[in-house]
Design an enzyme around this catalytic site. Structure first.
Site, PDB file in Angstrom:
ATOM      1  N   GLY A 133       0.828  -1.204   0.000  1.00 33.29           N
ATOM      2  CA  GLY A 133       0.000   0.000   0.000  1.00 33.29           C
ATOM      3  C   GLY A 133       0.857   1.246   0.000  1.00 33.29           C
ATOM      4  O   GLY A 133       1.741   1.415  -0.839  1.00 33.29           O
ATOM      5  N   THR A 160      -2.170   2.603 -12.674  1.00 33.73           N
ATOM      6  CA  THR A 160      -2.931   3.239 -13.747  1.00 33.73           C
ATOM      7  C   THR A 160      -2.138   3.181 -15.048  1.00 33.73           C
ATOM      8  O   THR A 160      -0.935   3.439 -15.068  1.00 33.73           O
ATOM      9  CB  THR A 160      -3.234   4.698 -13.382  1.00 33.73           C
ATOM     10  OG1 THR A 160      -3.965   4.726 -12.149  1.00 33.73           O
ATOM     11  CG2 THR A 160      -4.063   5.368 -14.466  1.00 33.73           C
ATOM     12  N   GLU A 243       2.358  14.928  -7.313  1.00 36.09           N
ATOM     13  CA  GLU A 243       1.208  14.041  -7.464  1.00 36.09           C
ATOM     14  C   GLU A 243       0.096  14.422  -6.490  1.00 36.09           C
ATOM     15  O   GLU A 243      -1.087  14.420  -6.844  1.00 36.09           O
ATOM     16  CB  GLU A 243       1.620  12.591  -7.238  1.00 36.09           C
ATOM     17  CG  GLU A 243       0.466  11.620  -7.422  1.00 36.09           C
ATOM     18  CD  GLU A 243       0.854  10.171  -7.184  1.00 36.09           C
ATOM     19  OE1 GLU A 243      -0.033   9.293  -7.273  1.00 36.09           O
ATOM     20  OE2 GLU A 243       2.038   9.896  -6.899  1.00 36.09           O
ATOM     21  N   ARG A 244       0.461  14.759  -5.266  1.00 35.56           N
ATOM     22  CA  ARG A 244      -0.554  15.099  -4.271  1.00 35.56           C
ATOM     23  C   ARG A 244      -1.244  16.413  -4.586  1.00 35.56           C
ATOM     24  O   ARG A 244      -2.446  16.568  -4.370  1.00 35.56           O
ATOM     25  CB  ARG A 244       0.087  15.102  -2.886  1.00 35.56           C
ATOM     26  CG  ARG A 244       0.373  13.695  -2.414  1.00 35.56           C
ATOM     27  CD  ARG A 244       1.366  13.592  -1.300  1.00 35.56           C
ATOM     28  NE  ARG A 244       1.632  12.180  -1.015  1.00 35.56           N
ATOM     29  CZ  ARG A 244       2.640  11.734  -0.297  1.00 35.56           C
ATOM     30  NH1 ARG A 244       3.516  12.585   0.225  1.00 35.56           N
ATOM     31  NH2 ARG A 244       2.802  10.435  -0.088  1.00 35.56           N
ATOM     32  N   ARG A 269     -35.816  22.178 -10.834  1.00 38.40           N
ATOM     33  CA  ARG A 269     -36.662  21.188 -10.163  1.00 38.40           C
ATOM     34  C   ARG A 269     -37.559  21.880  -9.136  1.00 38.40           C
ATOM     35  O   ARG A 269     -37.082  22.658  -8.305  1.00 38.40           O
ATOM     36  CB  ARG A 269     -35.760  20.176  -9.455  1.00 38.40           C
ATOM     37  CG  ARG A 269     -36.512  19.108  -8.664  1.00 38.40           C
ATOM     38  CD  ARG A 269     -37.060  18.024  -9.588  1.00 38.40           C
ATOM     39  NE  ARG A 269     -37.316  16.806  -8.825  1.00 38.40           N
ATOM     40  CZ  ARG A 269     -38.439  16.548  -8.156  1.00 38.40           C
ATOM     41  NH1 ARG A 269     -39.418  17.450  -8.141  1.00 38.40           N
ATOM     42  NH2 ARG A 269     -38.585  15.409  -7.512  1.00 38.40           N
ATOM     43  N   GLN A 337     -27.409  13.868  -2.810  1.00 37.26           N
ATOM     44  CA  GLN A 337     -28.601  13.898  -1.961  1.00 37.26           C
ATOM     45  C   GLN A 337     -29.612  14.923  -2.463  1.00 37.26           C
ATOM     46  O   GLN A 337     -30.828  14.682  -2.442  1.00 37.26           O
ATOM     47  CB  GLN A 337     -28.202  14.209  -0.519  1.00 37.26           C
ATOM     48  CG  GLN A 337     -29.335  14.192   0.481  1.00 37.26           C
ATOM     49  CD  GLN A 337     -29.845  12.790   0.771  1.00 37.26           C
ATOM     50  OE1 GLN A 337     -29.154  11.811   0.497  1.00 37.26           O
ATOM     51  NE2 GLN A 337     -31.051  12.693   1.315  1.00 37.26           N
ATOM     52  N   GLY A 340     -31.927  13.702  -4.975  1.00 36.37           N
ATOM     53  CA  GLY A 340     -32.845  12.652  -4.554  1.00 36.37           C
ATOM     54  C   GLY A 340     -32.608  11.370  -5.326  1.00 36.37           C
ATOM     55  O   GLY A 340     -31.473  10.966  -5.568  1.00 36.37           O
ATOM     56  N   GLY A 364      -2.531   7.896  -4.371  1.00 41.19           N
ATOM     57  CA  GLY A 364      -1.443   8.855  -4.191  1.00 41.19           C
ATOM     58  C   GLY A 364      -1.050   9.068  -2.741  1.00 41.19           C
ATOM     59  O   GLY A 364      -0.437  10.078  -2.399  1.00 41.19           O
ATOM     60  N   GLU A 368      -4.745   8.888   5.791  1.00 45.13           N
ATOM     61  CA  GLU A 368      -4.043   8.542   7.021  1.00 45.13           C
ATOM     62  C   GLU A 368      -2.548   8.818   6.897  1.00 45.13           C
ATOM     63  O   GLU A 368      -1.916   9.334   7.838  1.00 45.13           O
ATOM     64  CB  GLU A 368      -4.289   7.068   7.366  1.00 45.13           C
ATOM     65  CG  GLU A 368      -5.717   6.751   7.798  1.00 45.13           C
ATOM     66  CD  GLU A 368      -6.728   6.756   6.664  1.00 45.13           C
ATOM     67  OE1 GLU A 368      -7.938   6.869   6.938  1.00 45.13           O
ATOM     68  OE2 GLU A 368      -6.308   6.656   5.479  1.00 45.13           O
TER      69      GLU A 368
END
Length: 389
Positions: A133, A160, A243-244, A269, A337, A340, A364, A368
């Protein structure tokens, strides 16, 4: 459009690139999402237009433009709602290619970097391993020198462009006892005997090919070592800041597009006799979401400016990825949300967007890991420096 960062030339480029994507990419996105295979022709078209070389020296076919052209490149690709397509393109432009530029010898630059920027060759970067990882220093793939060759054994995953690429930039242990200091970077041609690839079936980023790569006694010339033996870990860490930041920019652009679409939907809507954008609870939630997205975007722009000046913003890029991907996830969840039941339907963009966004806090370097990097720098006095030249 943010005059502090973007000139009229930037804005013209944005419109031109947006038109290119609308014409050359959007009609094919649904097919690529279904097959998990992006046509090679689009890599060539992108290369011919100079999109892969925006941030690269002219001597290798680049345009040598400031980094805010790349910011536009990243932002506009998020607007077509295919995280997989966007990933395949920015991986092509930056991940393996940055190692070719910074650590590759002149022969490697001419034979691999030049055709990468032109779209004639597709590349990938192989660092993450099935049992590692984000633990780069703990990788198990080995490279043993035998005469004028290296023998590579091991495996990589979540790569990728890992299935259909023409070459691979691979990190492997040349000194298994030295932990992080024993890693080196190598270049491999796809057709080299002993390389295998298995396509992974993903929740999101479905247009891009993501593979698990195996190396079974892969024999490569010693001259395919890039940079110095044993310095692979600082090389990798040096490119992680870029990359980050890329992941952070993707995140704020994705959230911004989700909000733009959702606001348009809410204006059209109606419920209980008025449009959804007139309900106070929804308006105030939108205000929060727009404020967080705007803050993330401006923070990311400030880091892009530092990078463009040649600075090395490891802490800030880690903070940007941590917060921007979190905000993007929350914003897109909220937007779905607001739609809907329609938010859950594939014909509407929020379903795909929610899947694609979820990779932001994982790829990337996980959130954590970002927190631990930030804590080390802020609490322990850790100082990350660029690899010595």
């Amino acid at each position: 459009m943010y005059s502090k960062y973007f000139t009229e030339e930037h804005n013209v480029f944005r419109e031109s690139f947006r038109d290119f994507l609308k014409k050359e990419v959007v009609p094919h996105v649904d097919k690529w999402e279904e097959t998990g295979h992006i046509d090679r022709e689009i890599f060539k078209k992108m290369g011919d237009m100079g999109y892969f070389g925006l941030y690269y020296p002219e001597e290798y076919g680049g345009l040598d433009l400031d980094f805010f052209y790349t910011v536009i490149f990243l932002e506009e690709m998020q607007r077509i709602n295919s995280g997989g397509f966007a990933a395949a393109m920015w991986v092509q432009a930056f991940l393996g290619a940055q190692h070719l530029l910074k650590e590759g010898y002149e022969r490697i630059k001419q034979d691999y970097l030049v055709p990468t920027l032109s779209g004639d060759k597709i590349g990938c970067l192989c660092i993450t391993e099935p049992f590692g990882g984000s633990d780069v220093a703990g990788m198990r793939t080995t490279a043993v020198k035998e005469g004028d060759h290296y023998i590579i054994n091991g495996s990589k995953t979540f790569i990728t462009n890992g299935v259909y690429s023409d070459y691979l930039v691979v990190a492997a242990k040349t000194d298994p006892e030295a932990k992080g200091r024993g890693i080196s970077i190598f270049l491999m041609d796809r057709e080299t005997p002993g390389i295998s690839a298995t396509k992974l079936n993903k929740l999101g980023w479905r247009a891009s090919d993501t593979g698990e790569i195996g190396f079974d006694n892969v024999k490569i010339p010693a001259e395919n070592l890039m940079g110095e033996e044993g310095k692979g870990f600082p090389y990798i860490m040096q490119h992680f800041a870029l990359e980050r930041l890329i992941m952070a920019i993707n995140a704020h652009a994705r959230a911004e597009y989700a909000l733009e679409y959702t606001i348009g939907y809410m204006k059209d809507r109606t419920a209980f006799g008025k449009s959804l954008d007139k309900f106070q609870a929804l308006r105030h939630k939108l205000a929060d979401m727009m404020s967080e997205t705007e803050m993330a975007k401006n923070f990311n722009y400030s880091i892009a400016e530092e990078l463009d000046k040649g600075l090395y913003p490891v802490k800030e890029a880690s903070m940007a990825k941590l917060l921007s991907t979190k905000i993007s996830d929350e914003v897109i969840y909220g937007c779905l949300q607001f739609l809907g039941g329609y938010g859950y339907i594939e014909e509407y963009p929020l379903a795909r967007m929610s899947r694609d966004s979820r990779l932001g806090p994982i790829g990337g370097g996980t959130s954590e890991i970002m927190r631990e990097i930030i804590a080390k720098m802020m609490l322990d006095g850790k100082d990350y420096k660029p690899a010595a030249k």
